[in-house]
Scaffold this motif. Sequence first.
Motif, PDB file in Angstrom:
ATOM      1  N   ASP A 148       0.788  -1.227   0.000  1.00  0.00           N
ATOM      2  CA  ASP A 148       0.000   0.000   0.000  1.00  0.00           C
ATOM      3  C   ASP A 148       0.822   1.280   0.000  1.00  0.00           C
ATOM      4  OD1 ASP A 148       0.703  -0.829   2.672  1.00  0.00           O
ATOM      5  OD2 ASP A 148      -0.636   0.730   3.444  1.00  0.00           O
ATOM      6  N   ASN A 149       0.294   2.252  -0.708  1.00  0.00           N
ATOM      7  CA  ASN A 149       0.707   3.649  -0.567  1.00  0.00           C
ATOM      8  C   ASN A 149      -0.571   4.486  -0.595  1.00  0.00           C
ATOM      9  OD1 ASN A 149       0.498   5.565  -3.139  1.00  0.00           O
ATOM     10  ND2 ASN A 149       0.737   3.447  -3.850  1.00  0.00           N
ATOM     11  N   VAL A 150      -0.532   5.622   0.047  1.00  0.00           N
ATOM     12  CA  VAL A 150      -1.690   6.531   0.047  1.00  0.00           C
ATOM     13  C   VAL A 150      -1.204   7.974   0.060  1.00  0.00           C
ATOM     14  CG1 VAL A 150      -3.134   4.910   1.371  1.00  0.00           C
ATOM     15  CG2 VAL A 150      -1.857   6.697   2.566  1.00  0.00           C
ATOM     16  N   VAL A 151      -2.147   8.878  -0.176  1.00  0.00           N
ATOM     17  CA  VAL A 151      -1.948  10.257   0.259  1.00  0.00           C
ATOM     18  C   VAL A 151      -2.882  10.477   1.442  1.00  0.00           C
ATOM     19  CG1 VAL A 151      -1.137  11.352  -1.855  1.00  0.00           C
ATOM     20  CG2 VAL A 151      -3.574  11.108  -1.490  1.00  0.00           C
ATOM     21  N   ASP A 152      -2.361  11.107   2.466  1.00  0.00           N
ATOM     22  CA  ASP A 152      -3.186  11.519   3.601  1.00  0.00           C
ATOM     23  C   ASP A 152      -3.545  12.979   3.383  1.00  0.00           C
ATOM     24  OD1 ASP A 152      -3.074   9.073   5.178  1.00  0.00           O
ATOM     25  OD2 ASP A 152      -0.953   9.541   5.447  1.00  0.00           O
ATOM     26  N   LYS A 153      -4.821  13.245   3.164  1.00  0.00           N
ATOM     27  CA  LYS A 153      -5.280  14.613   2.929  1.00  0.00           C
ATOM     28  C   LYS A 153      -5.692  15.245   4.252  1.00  0.00           C
ATOM     29  CE  LYS A 153      -6.662  14.363  -1.911  1.00  0.00           C
ATOM     30  NZ  LYS A 153      -7.763  14.532  -2.891  1.00  0.00           N
ATOM     31  N   TYR A 154      -4.904  16.207   4.685  1.00  0.00           N
ATOM     32  CA  TYR A 154      -5.175  16.915   5.935  1.00  0.00           C
ATOM     33  C   TYR A 154      -6.206  18.013   5.632  1.00  0.00           C
ATOM     34  CZ  TYR A 154      -1.338  14.704   8.534  1.00  0.00           C
ATOM     35  OH  TYR A 154      -0.515  13.811   9.181  1.00  0.00           O
ATOM     36  N   GLU A 155      -7.444  17.750   5.962  1.00  0.00           N
ATOM     37  CA  GLU A 155      -8.527  18.633   5.550  1.00  0.00           C
ATOM     38  C   GLU A 155      -8.448  20.008   6.198  1.00  0.00           C
ATOM     39  OE1 GLU A 155     -11.954  16.155   6.422  1.00  0.00           O
ATOM     40  OE2 GLU A 155     -12.002  15.514   4.315  1.00  0.00           O
ATOM     41  N   HIS A 156      -7.906  20.068   7.401  1.00  0.00           N
ATOM     42  CA  HIS A 156      -7.813  21.349   8.095  1.00  0.00           C
ATOM     43  C   HIS A 156      -6.698  22.230   7.521  1.00  0.00           C
ATOM     44  CE1 HIS A 156      -5.007  18.578   9.865  1.00  0.00           C
ATOM     45  NE2 HIS A 156      -4.410  19.522  10.556  1.00  0.00           N
ATOM     46  N   LEU A 157      -5.768  21.638   6.784  1.00  0.00           N
ATOM     47  CA  LEU A 157      -4.648  22.375   6.192  1.00  0.00           C
ATOM     48  C   LEU A 157      -4.738  22.463   4.673  1.00  0.00           C
ATOM     49  CD1 LEU A 157      -1.680  20.763   8.201  1.00  0.00           C
ATOM     50  CD2 LEU A 157      -2.796  22.963   8.648  1.00  0.00           C
ATOM     51  N   ARG A 158      -5.619  21.637   4.074  1.00  0.00           N
ATOM     52  CA  ARG A 158      -5.701  21.517   2.617  1.00  0.00           C
ATOM     53  C   ARG A 158      -4.349  21.113   2.032  1.00  0.00           C
ATOM     54  NH1 ARG A 158     -10.392  20.411   0.921  1.00  0.00           N
ATOM     55  NH2 ARG A 158      -9.855  21.151  -1.183  1.00  0.00           N
ATOM     56  N   LEU A 159      -3.654  20.214   2.724  1.00  0.00           N
ATOM     57  CA  LEU A 159      -2.381  19.670   2.265  1.00  0.00           C
ATOM     58  C   LEU A 159      -2.494  18.154   2.184  1.00  0.00           C
ATOM     59  CD1 LEU A 159       0.199  21.660   4.447  1.00  0.00           C
ATOM     60  CD2 LEU A 159      -0.242  21.991   2.007  1.00  0.00           C
ATOM     61  N   MET A 160      -1.828  17.557   1.196  1.00  0.00           N
ATOM     62  CA  MET A 160      -1.780  16.092   1.119  1.00  0.00           C
ATOM     63  C   MET A 160      -0.342  15.627   1.285  1.00  0.00           C
ATOM     64  SD  MET A 160      -2.573  15.360  -2.924  1.00  0.00           S
ATOM     65  CE  MET A 160      -1.630  16.115  -4.267  1.00  0.00           C
ATOM     66  N   PHE A 161      -0.182  14.561   2.071  1.00  0.00           N
ATOM     67  CA  PHE A 161       1.129  14.019   2.408  1.00  0.00           C
ATOM     68  C   PHE A 161       1.214  12.565   1.954  1.00  0.00           C
ATOM     69  CE2 PHE A 161       0.324  17.392   5.419  1.00  0.00           C
ATOM     70  CZ  PHE A 161       1.548  18.032   5.573  1.00  0.00           C
ATOM     71  N   PRO A 162       2.358  12.135   1.384  1.00  0.00           N
ATOM     72  CA  PRO A 162       2.531  10.723   1.019  1.00  0.00           C
ATOM     73  C   PRO A 162       2.583   9.843   2.265  1.00  0.00           C
ATOM     74  CG  PRO A 162       4.238  12.126   0.027  1.00  0.00           C
ATOM     75  CD  PRO A 162       3.544  12.940   1.061  1.00  0.00           C
ATOM     76  N   GLY A 163       2.106   8.607   2.119  1.00  0.00           N
ATOM     77  CA  GLY A 163       2.161   7.672   3.239  1.00  0.00           C
ATOM     78  C   GLY A 163       1.764   6.273   2.804  1.00  0.00           C
ATOM     79  N   GLY A 164       1.264   5.504   3.756  1.00  0.00           N
ATOM     80  CA  GLY A 164       0.909   4.097   3.520  1.00  0.00           C
ATOM     81  C   GLY A 164       1.928   3.192   4.169  1.00  0.00           C
ATOM     82  N   ASN A 165       1.477   2.166   4.857  1.00  0.00           N
ATOM     83  CA  ASN A 165       2.353   1.336   5.684  1.00  0.00           C
ATOM     84  C   ASN A 165       3.544   0.771   4.930  1.00  0.00           C
ATOM     85  OD1 ASN A 165       3.032  -1.567   6.842  1.00  0.00           O
ATOM     86  ND2 ASN A 165       2.253  -0.367   8.551  1.00  0.00           N
TER      87      ASN A 165
END
Length: 277
Positions: free
Chosen positions: A8-25
Motif C-alpha cells: 500500500d501507498n496513500v496520500v493523507d489529505k489533511y482537511e484542516h490544512l488543505r495539504l496532502m502528504f505521502p504515506g501508507g504502511n
Amino acid sequence: MKVIGLGDNVVDKYEHLRLMFPGGNALNFAVFAKKLGIDSAFLGAFGDDPEGRHVEESAASLGIDLSHCRHYKGENGCARVKLIDGDRVFQGSNRCGVLRTIGLKLLEDDFAYLMNFDLIHSSIYSFSEPYLEELKKHGAVISFDFSNNFTKEYLERTLPFVDYPIFSCSHLTEDEMKELMNFSVEKGARLVLCTRGSEGAWVLCDGQIYHQPPHLVEAKDTMAAGDSFLTCFLISLLSAKDSLSPSARIKDALERAAHFAAQQCLVQGSWGFGKPY
C-alpha cells in the motif's frame, strides 16, 4: 541489507490544512528504512491522478527503488485526516484505490525480484495475502503489520507465512495481547511485536517478553509513528552485531526504535512532502 515494502501507498489529505502528504504502511517502511541508511525499495500500485503522481515523485526523490511498481488508470489510495491535539484522526478513505480494485498482479519476474531482498514488509492494507504462501516457498523473510483490524480467521490464514508479525493492541487488555503473541508463535512466528500507543511496545521472542516505554516528546503529528517504530526495530534487530546476545539485540533495537519514533512525531505527515490540493 536490502529491504522492500510490498503493497500500500496513500496520500493523507489533511482537511484542516488543505495539504496532502505521502504515506501508507508498506511505502512508509521503505522510506524509513532509507532514512536509516538501508537500501530499500517499494512494490505497489500508483493511480494516474495528481495524488498518485505526488506520492511516486516524493518517494523517487528519496532514492527509493520503484522499478517494479504498477501504474493504473484510476484513483490512488487516499485517506482524509484531521489533527486533534497532535493526534491524527481518520475521517474516511477510498480503501487504497486502484490497489484494491485492480491488485498487485505479481508475476514470476516480480517473485525473482523480491527474492533479492533480505526482508519483505507488507500489511493488512496491502492486498498481498494471495502471494504470501508463494513468497514463503521461495524462501522470503516476511514482516507483516496486522494493525488492529484483524480477525481470528484472518490470522489463521496469514500467520503461517509471516516471520515477524506486528500488531496494534491498544484495544486489547494486556492478557489478551499476550494470548495473541503466544498464538502467533504457535503459528510459526520467530518474534512478535505489539504496540500500545503511549504505553509503549512489547516483544515476545524465545519465550521471553520485553517491554519498551515510549520516548515522550511534544508531538507535532503522530502520523506513521508506529510505522517508524516497527521499521527501526526490525532494521536494528536484523543488522545488529553478532557479538551481542539475542536479548541484548532486542533491547537495543527497541530503544533505537523508541528514539526514532519520537523524532518522527516532530514531522508533519508520515515523512513530510506536504502539497496543496
